[in-house]
Scaffold this motif. Sequence first.
Motif, PDB file in Angstrom:
ATOM      1  N   GLY A 177       0.732  -1.344  -0.104  1.00  0.00           N
ATOM      2  CA  GLY A 177      -0.113  -0.114  -0.050  1.00  0.00           C
ATOM      3  C   GLY A 177       0.959   1.147  -0.014  1.00  0.00           C
ATOM      4  N   ASN A 178       2.174   0.944  -0.055  1.00  0.00           N
ATOM      5  CA  ASN A 178       2.972   2.417   0.047  1.00  0.00           C
ATOM      6  C   ASN A 178       3.982   2.386  -1.271  1.00  0.00           C
ATOM      7  OD1 ASN A 178       2.948   1.890   2.928  1.00  0.00           O
ATOM      8  ND2 ASN A 178       2.471   3.719   2.652  1.00  0.00           N
ATOM      9  N   PRO A 179       4.336   3.503  -1.906  1.00  0.00           N
ATOM     10  CA  PRO A 179       5.299   3.366  -3.035  1.00  0.00           C
ATOM     11  C   PRO A 179       6.815   3.072  -2.510  1.00  0.00           C
ATOM     12  CG  PRO A 179       4.521   5.677  -2.264  1.00  0.00           C
ATOM     13  CD  PRO A 179       3.771   4.856  -1.477  1.00  0.00           C
ATOM     14  N   TYR A 180       7.576   2.867  -3.314  1.00  0.00           N
ATOM     15  CA  TYR A 180       8.951   2.337  -3.121  1.00  0.00           C
ATOM     16  C   TYR A 180       9.026   1.067  -2.628  1.00  0.00           C
ATOM     17  CZ  TYR A 180       9.520   7.384  -3.939  1.00  0.00           C
ATOM     18  OH  TYR A 180       9.630   8.736  -4.674  1.00  0.00           O
ATOM     19  N   PHE A 181       8.285   0.136  -2.562  1.00  0.00           N
ATOM     20  CA  PHE A 181       8.361  -1.101  -2.234  1.00  0.00           C
ATOM     21  C   PHE A 181       7.933  -2.177  -3.135  1.00  0.00           C
ATOM     22  CE2 PHE A 181       8.071   1.136   1.993  1.00  0.00           C
ATOM     23  CZ  PHE A 181       9.240   0.698   2.649  1.00  0.00           C
ATOM     24  N   THR A 182       8.590  -3.154  -3.532  1.00  0.00           N
ATOM     25  CA  THR A 182       8.327  -4.149  -4.491  1.00  0.00           C
ATOM     26  C   THR A 182       7.463  -5.141  -4.029  1.00  0.00           C
ATOM     27  OG1 THR A 182      10.211  -5.588  -3.792  1.00  0.00           O
ATOM     28  CG2 THR A 182      10.782  -3.833  -5.308  1.00  0.00           C
ATOM     29  N   THR A 183       6.888  -6.029  -4.884  1.00  0.00           N
ATOM     30  CA  THR A 183       6.250  -7.038  -4.676  1.00  0.00           C
ATOM     31  C   THR A 183       7.121  -8.189  -3.779  1.00  0.00           C
ATOM     32  OG1 THR A 183       6.327  -7.907  -6.542  1.00  0.00           O
ATOM     33  CG2 THR A 183       4.248  -6.888  -6.154  1.00  0.00           C
TER      34      THR A 183
END
Length: 235
Positions: free
Chosen positions: A134-140
């Motif tokens: 739910g937050n940007p800058y984090f990958t799957t």
Amino acid sequence: MKYKRILLKLSGEALQGRQKNTNIDTNILEQYCDEIKALREQGVEIAIVIGGGNIFRGGQAEALGIDRVQGDYMGMLATVINAMALQSALERHGMYTRLMAGIKMEQVCEPFIRRRAIRHLEKGRIVIFGAGIGNPYFTTDSTASLRAIEVQADVVLKGTRVDGVYTKDPEKYPDAVKYNTLSFQEAYEKNLNIMDMTAFTLCMENKLPIIVFDMNQKGNLLKIAKGENAGTLIS
């Protein structure tokens, strides 16, 4: 079974199969469903994180003139599309599922609530996590590691196109040598790029093993859950 509760990480690109003119190859979906169903029938509790690279990658944003944060959210929405396709296919094969997302979208999925996710797993439902954390800058990859820790999974299974971790890319270099087992420290020192560093560090700090394996090889998923050697174990 060696592993009672697993988190399966699938790439979005893999859903394309060889049909580059379509985003989702139904043959690949059917194949994945057969593998997952065989595992579920053995009583294994299954959580899934799927990428969105077949539709949109946050990393593409800059080249298109899109703000990075906006691009990451677009990538999160792409994972929800894949998660919905996978959910539909699994239910068509007679499995009970729940789709939980890191972004609120009540019409199509539940919000991620840790205790509820664990309860779904205990009841035998396959839980699919969409929209990253739910937050940007984090990958799957980071999503897979974090959700696995939160729902107390025994292992992260990373399904890829190759049958484990090699000294170098086996698709480019025929002399690449496969590792059957690695410690987290060895993988870090050799810079093997198993997952992004955030995801990898989460697993290492929480002593959560990772197994990299070929998802397209029939029966591999079940073999791994039984503890057989069908990939590379990093622990």
